[in-house]
Design an enzyme around this catalytic site. Structure first.
Site, short mmCIF file in Angstrom:
data_model
loop_
_atom_site.label_atom_id
_atom_site.label_comp_id
_atom_site.label_asym_id
_atom_site.label_seq_id
_atom_site.Cartn_x
_atom_site.Cartn_y
_atom_site.Cartn_z
N SER A 135 0.86 -1.17 0.00
CA SER A 135 0.00 0.00 0.00
C SER A 135 0.91 1.23 0.00
CB SER A 135 -0.93 -0.04 1.21
OG SER A 135 -1.86 1.01 1.18
N TYR A 149 -5.08 8.13 -6.93
CA TYR A 149 -4.12 7.23 -6.29
C TYR A 149 -4.56 6.96 -4.86
CZ TYR A 149 0.33 5.33 -4.65
OH TYR A 149 1.30 4.52 -4.10
N LYS A 153 -5.87 3.34 -3.12
CA LYS A 153 -5.15 2.77 -1.98
C LYS A 153 -6.02 2.73 -0.72
CE LYS A 153 -1.20 1.77 -3.91
NZ LYS A 153 -0.73 0.37 -4.00
#
Length: 278
Positions: A135, A149, A153
């Protein structure tokens, strides 16, 4: 450390490559997958009996399932799955193209979900194993210009954390690794959106300016990829599996500040929260 067999995605570069190198040097067996596995030719020559390779685009779900099944069939027990493949994008939310949005979800969220689903039947059948998801500290904090992004995540961590409780009884442990900024080629491979003039004077404009001034923004990053690899490998022998593993002083400090800030915000709304009860 007893010899183990690992399955690694995105093994040809970055943290995936570093982990693969460390494992092979320590005598472990690695099923290393990548879109271009020829980049692993030097390791295949050096460790012919330890390295198993396969072409894998993690966004191709049918291919992913086929490669996973073949790896287990040919190698037998696989002790650790390292879900490492991922990409980043930069740009204000309205600067991002539809294709980039779809790509971030496909690579960083949907692919790890399908990878975990593909390996779980094998891990249950063999009586357990470990799944390590790469991660980022960006799963706990956010910065302007990295919305997709962060979304991918934060999403993958929510999925993994939920599944932890589902598979613990089968001896399967899940760890989410949250590095800070690491000295890899990740920064050089960002998908950068075309800037909009409206954002030029704000924080996203500053990000664009910074990226335009550097070929590789991670060239002088504080994180050592070799130490990151060693910490990831060591976590596989930690019992019980750590739920999260922050790596880097920048990651630790940023995540701690974010969590403390959320607690302050939560406490500020305590009276309102309690006021809606019957």
């Amino acid at each position: 450390m007893a010899s183990k067999t690992w399955f690694v995605t995105g093994a040809s570069a970055g943290i995936g490559r570093s982990v693969t190198e460390h494992l092979l040097a320590a005598g472990h067996t690695v099923a290393a997958t990548a879109r271009r596995p020829e980049a692993l030719a030097d390791l295949a020559e050096q460790f012919p009996k330890q390295l198993w390779t396969a072409v894998l685009d993690v966004t191709d779900t049918a291919q992913l399932r086929s490669v996973v099944d073949r790896a287990f069939a040919e190698l037998g027990r696989i002790d650790v799955i390292f879900s490492n493949a991922g990409r980043g994008s930069v740009g204000a939310a309205e600067e991002l193209s539809d294709a980039v949005i779809d790509d971030q979800i496909a690579v960083n969220l949907t692919a790890p979900i399908h990878l975990l689903r593909a390996v779980l039947p094998h891990l249950r059948e063999q009586g357990g194993g470990r799944f390590i998801q790469l991660s980022t500290m960006g799963s706990q904090i956010t910065t302007p210009g990295a919305s997709m992004y962060h979304a991918s995540k934060w999403g993958v961590e929510g999925f993994m954390e939920s599944v932890i409780g589902e598979v613990a009884a089968f001896g399967v442990g899940i760890t989410m690794v949250e590095p800070g900024i690491i000295r890899t080629t990740f920064g050089a491979n960002l998908d950068v959106a075309e800037p909009l003039p409206a954002y030029a004077s704000g924080p996203v404009g500053q990000v664009h300016q910074y990226l335009a001034s550097s070929d590789n923004i991670t060239a002088n990053a504080p994180g050592d990829p070799q130490k990151v690899a060693a910490a990831i490998i060591a976590s596989a022998d930690t019992s019980p599996a750590p739920r999260r593993l922050a790596l880097g002083s920048d990651a630790y400090n940023a995540i701690k500040a974010a969590l403390n800030g959320r607690l302050v915000e939560l406490e500020a709304g305590r009276d309102v929260a309690h006021s809606i009860d019957f």
